[in-house]
Scaffold this active site. Structure first.
Site, PDB file in Angstrom:
ATOM      1  N   ASP A 449      71.659  29.102 100.268  1.00 45.61           N
ATOM      2  CA  ASP A 449      70.472  28.729  99.507  1.00 45.61           C
ATOM      3  C   ASP A 449      70.355  29.577  98.244  1.00 45.61           C
ATOM      4  O   ASP A 449      70.962  30.650  98.127  1.00 45.61           O
ATOM      5  CB  ASP A 449      69.222  28.912 100.379  1.00 45.61           C
ATOM      6  CG  ASP A 449      68.144  27.883 100.080  1.00 45.61           C
ATOM      7  OD1 ASP A 449      68.160  27.306  98.968  1.00 45.61           O
ATOM      8  OD2 ASP A 449      67.278  27.665 100.947  1.00 45.61           O
ATOM      9  N   ASP A 514      64.323  19.213  99.560  1.00 47.26           N
ATOM     10  CA  ASP A 514      63.491  19.749 100.640  1.00 47.26           C
ATOM     11  C   ASP A 514      62.491  18.719 101.141  1.00 47.26           C
ATOM     12  O   ASP A 514      61.808  18.954 102.144  1.00 47.26           O
ATOM     13  CB  ASP A 514      62.718  20.983 100.149  1.00 47.26           C
ATOM     14  CG  ASP A 514      63.600  22.215 100.015  1.00 47.26           C
ATOM     15  OD1 ASP A 514      64.703  22.223 100.599  1.00 47.26           O
ATOM     16  OD2 ASP A 514      63.194  23.159  99.329  1.00 47.26           O
TER      17      ASP A 514
END
Length: 700
Positions: A449, A514
């Site tokens: 990430d 997301d």
């Protein structure tokens, strides 16, 4: 099928994979790209050289100035220059001339040099024989003793068909990535700049261009993407002389690239492809290229991620139970997300301390990893290696390990600061911690990430180092993968903020967004699929109430939506009903039974009304296809519309079956491919937020 031909009179005809390049390349002269586009029969470079002769334009130069590969200032070309450089204000009028032209298979290298400025530009063209995609890059070398300040260098200044004035760009935000926007290019410039220090949510570094009447399957079109995971600039210039030119390159910060004698700057690669049959062939060409050249063929296990189930509230018991439920519904990989290390009980502390938290996991993570594997799943783990919380042991011990600009307050973002990967000891620490955990826990998969922009990428000497930072990132990932053969890495950047071909050359999967809102996913996936094939795009089943939008959807819609992509789950399975887990299990079984087609087939965007999203995936021999049609809003007319399919053989007959939702699973009939593509199928009456999946199989 590829063919190259060099002519002694300085004309180069270069073709492969259905793409044709023609150049005028006379030694000692400027190189001109005469034509780049779909292959044309019985054509050579001489044809274009003769057809592009121009007359004197009143008020203009006595001799018209032809375009060249960089349209540098010294050429006098009226377009914005593709390269800007100087030596303390001198040697700025760069005008390179051809030294050598070398062809090898489907690669062409042109070496040019400016004797006065003592600067060379090496242009590399690689044509992929399978997809027809062109990979182009430029390398600038300083041969003088005085340093060269490079301010801008495009990979290529590409002349394109002046009719291609309809630009499709890909914009968005966090949780709303890859939204398509259309702009009509009038006389002037379209400029898209990204200064986020990563690919970013707002401006994807890729464009489609077409004629005003280009459709999915008709008309001239071109697609470009800059393969770079840092700052970028893309521009299209419609010049006063009627020419249209494209440029793409790395957006450089002040003083970022200073070349000493003998040093070279390499631009990020620019990927291009052309079509004379609309936008859809561009998509399929890019997908073939990604599958053949960037993402190696691999298994794509159904994925379970723990984030929206537990967030930072970890407990071994809860995660063991989630792993059991995940295996029961058909998951093949279990990924433990953020919160397993250091003092990481929220996003305010612990980032950078890559040691398993003894407070949360007194026995370490090995029992969970072994439990996951005992259930027949791979074990994966989340990292955010490029960032650090100020409230962390790592930062307290090494406050000089972060990127910063002298005298400038850092921009607060997610309570974290970017680490300076250009410092060797930083990368050594990250490499050691990550590979040690891989060895200790048997990690097969990493979710990598990167959750913030980089506004002040200053290195230890105060100079801007964004270019070096991205290069160091690529080298770190490559180093880890070389040390751990078979390791799979997902590129996540608060969703889809790092999804370019540069990062995809080093990773294996893109976390698309997301946002697990099933309705929002259709626009996100549709936009991303302009450049990225479904097998590289993570698409997850979220909880009944989306944590980002607050909208609620039944399991049939959530699960059917995620079938098309690299399917995964990101929800608390202990809170789902037994009935919904059974529906989810059915969807996963459906995905597995058609996974080979979804992950290798040809992608088609269907023409649908605005309230419906539709795609088709067909096998290369057109003997099998899947069609996904999502009804997102009520039908505006009395009856549901007819939808024309795509990707079928018009001379073939197909059995047609609705295979999702399970309640509507039925054989519909046998139909000619021509009828299904030209007449279409009328949809059944359904409520909004319904995902319909049809399977077609050729019959003899």
């Amino acid at each position: 099928m590829s063919k190259t031909q060099a002519h002694t009179d300085g004309m180069i005809t270069f073709r492969a994979g259905g793409t044709l390049l023609c150049l005028a390349a006379q030694t000692g002269e400027r190189v001109q790209l005469l034509y780049a586009g779909p292959d044309l029969p019985n054509v050579a470079a001489e044809d274009f050289a003769a057809l592009t002769t121009r007359q004197h334009a009143p008020g203009g130069p006595q001799e018209p100035i032809a375009s060249s590969l960089l349209n540098a200032i010294g050429t006098g070309h009226p377009s914005p220059p593709g390269m800007l450089a100087h030596r303390v204000g001198q040697d700025w009028a760069f005008d390179p001339r051809l030294v050598t032209a070398t062809q090898s298979g489907t690669s062409l290298t042109l070496m040019t040099h400016d004797e006065t400025c003592n600067i060379s530009a090496k242009h590399i063209f690689d044509l992929d024989a399978d997809s027809g995609v062109l990979r182009s890059a430029c390398r600038i070398t300083n041969h003088a003793e005085a340093p060269l300040e490079l301010e801008w260098c495009a990979a290529l200044c590409l002349p394109i068909d002046p009719r291609l004035t309809q630009i499709t760009s890909f914009a968005g935000k966090w949780a709303g990535e890859f939204q398509t926007e259309q702009t009509n290019l009038i006389r002037g410039s379209f400029v898209q700049e990204n200064r986020n220090g990563r690919t970013g949510h707002a401006h994807y570094p890729g464009l489609y261009l077409g004629e005003s009447n280009t459709t999915q399957n008709c008309g001239q079109a071109v697609a470009i993407q800059l393969g770079w995971s840092g700052n970028t600039r893309l521009r299209a210039d419609h010049l006063a002389n009627g020419d249209l030119s494209l440029q793409a390159g790395e957006l450089l910060l002040p003083g970022e690239i200073q070349l000493r004698q003998g040093e070279t700057y390499a631009t990020p690669p620019l990927y291009l492809c052309w079509s004379d049959k609309g936008y859809e062939p561009l998509t399929r060409s890019l997908h073939r290229y990604v599958r053949g050249q960037l993402c190696s063929a691999m298994a794509r296990p159904v994925h379970y991620n723990s984030w929206e189930a537990v967030y930072f509230d970890h407990s071994p018991e809860k995660l063991m139970a989630l792993a059991q439920h995940a295996a029961d519904v058909g998951a093949e990989r279990f990924v433990l997300d953020d919160g397993w290390f250091g003092a990481r009980r929220s996003d305010k502390a612990g980032l950078g301390d890559w040691f398993v938290s003894g407070d949360v996991y007194p026995d370490g993570l090995l029992p969970l990893a072994e439990h996951v594997r005992s259930l027949g799943m791979e074990f994966g783990l989340w990292f955010e290696p490029e960032m650090v919380n100020p409230d962390s042991d790592l930062f307290r011990a090494n406050p000089d390990w972060v990127l910063s600009a002298p005298g400038v307050d850092p921009v607060a973002s997610r309570h974290q600061l970017p680490l300076d990967l250009t410092q060797a000891e930083v990368c050594d620490y990250l490499f050691d911690r990550i590979t040690s955990l891989i060895a200790e826990l048997g990690i097969a998969y990493i979710k990598w990430d990167m959750n913030r922009d980089i506004q002040h990428p200053g290195g230890s000497d105060g100079r801007a180092v964004m270019h070096k930072q991205v290069d160091a990132l690529y080298k770190l990932i490559a180093r880890i993968k070389a040390a751990v053969p078979g390791l799979v890495i997902e590129s996540c950047s608060s969703g889809g903020a790092r999804a370019d071909y540069g990062i995809l050359a080093h990773t294996d999967r893109i976390w698309t967004s997301d946002n697990n809102d099933a309705r929002a996913r259709y626009a996100i996936m549709r936009g991303a699929a302009h450049f990225l094939p479904l097998d590289a795009l993570g698409n997850h089943v979220g909880p009944q109430e989306c944590h980002i939008t607050g909208r609620q959807f039944d399991m049939g819609f959530r699960a059917g939506t995620a079938v098309f992509g690299h399917m995964g789950m990101e929800l608390d399975l202990t809170q789902e009903t037994a009935q919904d887990r059974a529906i989810l299990s059915d969807a996963i079984a459906l995905h597995k039974s058609h996974r080979a087609l979804i992950h290798s087939g040809d992608y088609h965007r269907l023409s649908t009304p605005e309230h419906i999203s539709g795609i088709a995936i067909s096998s290369s021999d057109m003997r099998e296809a899947l069609v996904q049609l999502a009804v997102l809003d009520p039908h505006p007319e009395m009856h549901p519309p007819r939808i024309a399919f795509a990707g079928l053989d018009p001379d073939q007959r197909y059995s047609l079956q609705c295979i999702w939702p399970r309640a509507m699973d039925k054989f519909i009939g046998t139909f000619a491919g021509s009828a299904l593509m030209q007449y279409g199928l009328q949809l059944p009456s359904t409520n909004p937020d319904t995902c319909l999946i049809y399977h077609l199989k050729a019959v003899t």
